[in-house]
Write an enzyme that holds these catalytic residues in place. Structure first.
Site, PDB file in Angstrom:
ATOM      1  N   LYS A 107       0.818  -1.213   0.000  1.00  0.00           N
ATOM      2  CA  LYS A 107       0.000   0.000   0.000  1.00  0.00           C
ATOM      3  C   LYS A 107       0.854   1.266   0.000  1.00  0.00           C
ATOM      4  O   LYS A 107       0.469   2.290  -0.569  1.00  0.00           O
ATOM      5  CB  LYS A 107      -0.920   0.020   1.220  1.00  0.00           C
ATOM      6  CG  LYS A 107      -1.983  -1.068   1.203  1.00  0.00           C
ATOM      7  CD  LYS A 107      -3.040  -0.795   0.160  1.00  0.00           C
ATOM      8  CE  LYS A 107      -4.198  -1.775   0.255  1.00  0.00           C
ATOM      9  NZ  LYS A 107      -5.162  -1.595  -0.840  1.00  0.00           N
ATOM     10  N   GLU A 129      -9.760   5.772   3.135  1.00  0.00           N
ATOM     11  CA  GLU A 129     -10.599   4.704   3.663  1.00  0.00           C
ATOM     12  C   GLU A 129      -9.703   3.488   3.818  1.00  0.00           C
ATOM     13  O   GLU A 129      -8.686   3.369   3.144  1.00  0.00           O
ATOM     14  CB  GLU A 129     -11.748   4.385   2.696  1.00  0.00           C
ATOM     15  CG  GLU A 129     -11.383   3.416   1.560  1.00  0.00           C
ATOM     16  CD  GLU A 129     -10.357   3.950   0.587  1.00  0.00           C
ATOM     17  OE1 GLU A 129     -10.339   5.173   0.380  1.00  0.00           O
ATOM     18  OE2 GLU A 129      -9.571   3.149   0.047  1.00  0.00           O
ATOM     19  N   SER A 395       1.647  -9.597  -0.874  1.00  0.00           N
ATOM     20  CA  SER A 395       1.305  -8.173  -0.819  1.00  0.00           C
ATOM     21  C   SER A 395       1.461  -7.557   0.562  1.00  0.00           C
ATOM     22  O   SER A 395       1.683  -6.364   0.697  1.00  0.00           O
ATOM     23  CB  SER A 395      -0.133  -7.978  -1.302  1.00  0.00           C
ATOM     24  OG  SER A 395      -1.007  -8.785  -0.539  1.00  0.00           O
TER      25      SER A 395
END
Lengths: 414, 278
Positions: A107, A129, A395
């Site tokens: 991210k 969010e 990830s």
């Protein structure tokens, strides 16, 4: 099925469309800002100073490049499974180690890019969010680094199941707002972030966490995440002297997957797999928008969505808060319809199994999100030949999921 | 082609007053009560009726309208049901304009062509679809115009002079000026700023300009009506409805009257306004 394009990498068009998907379906209040953002991003992309900043922070702050790691014990284990069923296969499995990034997931790649764009636009307040909290943590981190106000919307259900990340965000100085409306998960956090943005449009930048939302977000987030696939290309050349044969990644909104896939989309020799969350099962509650949904319009874009016959959005379910979303990025919808990427799914149970297997075989505790991809690797790899090079995107790391998985496993021992 | 909306504004101009525009959610708190409420609105003084199409994810709405949509969906309201309700209303009232307001996905799933046919047949006059900016006009706005329905666009404080022509290009019926940047039911803008904004929009269009968001009292309605061609009230009416429900969220014998009484008071406020500034 639409006719195949010359390049799978040229989208979106100037109106933000990938085939019929994408677009800009937002309230008028937001349109001027979205058009500003489109200009600001185009400007940044062609600015050498911006690219230099990106490269510097990627290296020294995030810790890139992330390693491409040959998972030898997982490979051996799956070769044994192949042999046990009379086969002689078992692909060579590499993990792209995005979980080693600062903040523990892919991210941060995207947030860094968006925060640098927000700074160029003179924005002082950042909203985001988050589902599992990884995007929220990455946003809170970079807001701390650059001295920006940060508000993170998170479904009340997710606040409860991802407590470690809530604590981290608060330690980093962000305000975490538990969202009580709707299903109290990621979808509602996104609605609430959009409400905040409509209200505070003059000074606020909305840092969207995935390859979804109105144009230019799906393109911009993809571009920032494409570093994953670019490094993988280079690292695989160094390790094996050629391209990988297959890529596989989990999909909620689909940003880690898009980042890995995009630089390889025009390589016809590379098989590509996305893995959606099948939750309790595809015939029960799940979060597999492509497998179980159809095209609709939500959160600023046209894409595959889970909905009822009246166009009302249905509740998604996944054990993983990061995949618990009833939609998917529009570029994935397009890649699905063109057939370039094969979309599979994995259930909660399969993800839990893969979570434990990777932890024990490789000493790497994966995020529950990534465990969905591992679950399909376990199934696909034994059927491939031994010289098949398979890259799975790890990830995120599973620290945030340790309490949740711990509780589930403890419950089963009783 | 002249629509009920055009006719209504022409009448109001003759009377020298602004329009009182009401918003309520279709099917809130249940389909039967909702129909009774919309039937009561013209008698209470509503000049134009906006009816919300309930949606699970109303991104631009505040808590009151969100909850109204949830109640309607829980009571089984659908887009088909919404159109059927308007058809029922039309049996008694062929003159009050009805505008459907909502989000695109339910319409998209219903099918744009079928929706436009059915909406016209039911007696719908105009559409407001919050998440369809001019950049997406080919989706619904252009087909709606061709079908003879007004497509009413929202203009906001962020819609500057450069953007206004794009926003107004395919707008018909009236322009809905959202007086604040924010969700429905949030704080009101001051009426001086609203007056200036309405004046700015009127330099770009001859369409009537109605103003909404944040109008809760007869006084506020009068203030807005003095500076525009219409005052839109939604959340305050939805709140009055909500306050009349029993502990389970079901309609009571006072529900229809609770909404009608507030509507009548607000209508009085609008009617007491001086003619809108030209």
């Amino acid at each position: 099925m639409s006719s195949l394009p010359n390049s799978f990498r040229s989208g979106p068009d100037e109106r933000g469309h990938f085939g019929m998907f994408g677009g800009r379906f937002v309230a008028e209040t937001l349109m001027p800002l979205i058009l500003d953002l489109e200009r600001a991003y185009a400007d940044a992309k062609s600015d050498a100073a911006f690219q230099r900043d990106m490269a510097r922070y990627r290296k020294d702050y995030i810790g890139r490049p992330s390693p491409l790691y040959f998972a030898e014990r997982l490979t051996d284990h799956l070769r044994e499974i192949s042999a046990a069923s009379g086969g002689a296969g078992g692909a060579k499995i590499y993990l792209k180690r995005e979980e080693l990034n600062h903040t523990g997931s892919h991210k941060v790649n995207n947030v860094l890019g968006q925060i640098l764009v927000a700074r160029r636009m003179g924005k002082k307040r950042i909203i985001a969010e988050t589902g599992a909290g990884q995007h929220g943590v990455a946003t809170a981190t970079l807001c701390a680094r650059f001295g920006l106000d940060c508000v993170v919307y998170m479904g009340a259900v997710d606040v409860a199941r991802q407590e470690p990340n809530v604590i981290r965000m608060e330690m980093l100085g962000a305000k975490v707002v538990p969202v009580q409306s709707g299903t109290r998960t990621l979808k509602d956090a996104m609605n609430e972030a959009l409400r905040d943005w409509v209200t505070n449009v003059h000074d606020t930048f909305y840092c969207i966490g995935t390859v979804a939302g109105p144009h230019p977000y799906p393109m911009m987030v993809r571009d920032f995440q494409s570093i994953i696939g670019e490094e993988t290309r280079r690292q695989m050349q160094e390790a094996e002297g050629r391209l990988p044969d297959s890529l596989i990644a989990c999909i909620g909104g689909g940003s880690n997957a898009m980042g890995l896939f995009h630089p390889f989309l025009d390589e016809s020799s590379v098989e590509i797999f996305g893995v959606e969350a099948a939750g309790h099962g595809l015939d029960k509650q799940h979060a597999a928008s492509l497998t179980g949904g159809r095209p609709g319009v939500l959160h600023g874009n046209r894409t595959y969505l889970l909905m009822n016959g009246d166009g009302q959005i249905e509740d998604a379910h996944s054990i993983s808060a990061g995949l618990d979303y009833p939609g998917i990025g529009p570029e994935h919808s397009w890649l699905h319809e063109t057939g370039r990427v094969t979309y599979l799914s994995a259930t909660d149970e399969e993800a839990l199994g893969a979570f434990q297997l990777l932890s024990r075989l490789e000493g790497i505790i994966p995020a529950l999100e990534s465990a969905h991809a591992i679950a399909r690797v376990i199934e696909l790899a034994p059927g491939r030949t031994k010289d098949h090079l398979m890259v799975v995107n790890l990830s995120g790391r599973g620290d945030k999921d340790v309490p949740q998985v711990g509780d589930i496993l403890k419950g089963r021992k009783k | 082609m002249t629509t009920r909306i055009d006719t209504r504004f022409a009448e109001l101009r003759k009377q020298g007053r602004s329009a009182f525009v009401t918003f309520l959610m279709a099917g809130d708190p249940d389909p039967a009560t909702s129909l009774a409420i919309i039937k009561a609105l013209p008698r209470a003084g509503a000049d134009i009726i906006e009816i919300g199409m309930p949606f699970t994810d109303p991104m631009a709405d505040g808590p009151a309208v969100q909850a109204a949509g949830r109640r309607a969906l829980d009571a089984g309201m659908t887009l088909t049901g919404t159109l059927r309700m308007i058809g029922e209303f039309r049996k008694d009232d062929d003159s009050t304009p009805v505008v459907l307001m909502g989000y695109y996905n339910p319409v998209y799933i219903y099918g744009v062509e079928k929706f436009l046919d059915d909406a016209r047949a039911a007696g719908v006059d105009g559409l407001i679809v919050v998440d369809l900016p001019p950049e997406e006009d080919s989706e619904l706005c252009i087909p709606a115009m061709k079908a003879g329905l007004n497509f009413i666009r929202l203009a906001t404080p962020t819609t500057d002079d450069k953007r206004l022509p794009a926003v107004l290009a395919n707008t018909s019926g009236f322009v809905y000026y959202v007086s604040i940047t924010g969700i429905t039911g949030s704080a009101a803008a001051d009426s001086t700023a609203v007056g200036a904004a309405v004046g700015r929009i009127k330099r770009h269009t001859s369409l009537p300009v109605c103003v909404g968001f944040g109008i809760r009292t007869p006084d506020a309605a009068r203030g807005i009506a003095e500076r525009s061609d219409g005052a839109v009230v939604g959340s305050a009416l939805v709140d009055a409805l909500s306050a009349s429900l029993d502990a389970e969220g079901k309609a009571t014998s006072g529900t229809v009257q609770a909404v009608a009484s507030l509507a009548a008071a607000l209508a009085e406020g609008v009617r007491s306004a001086r003619q809108a500034a030209e």
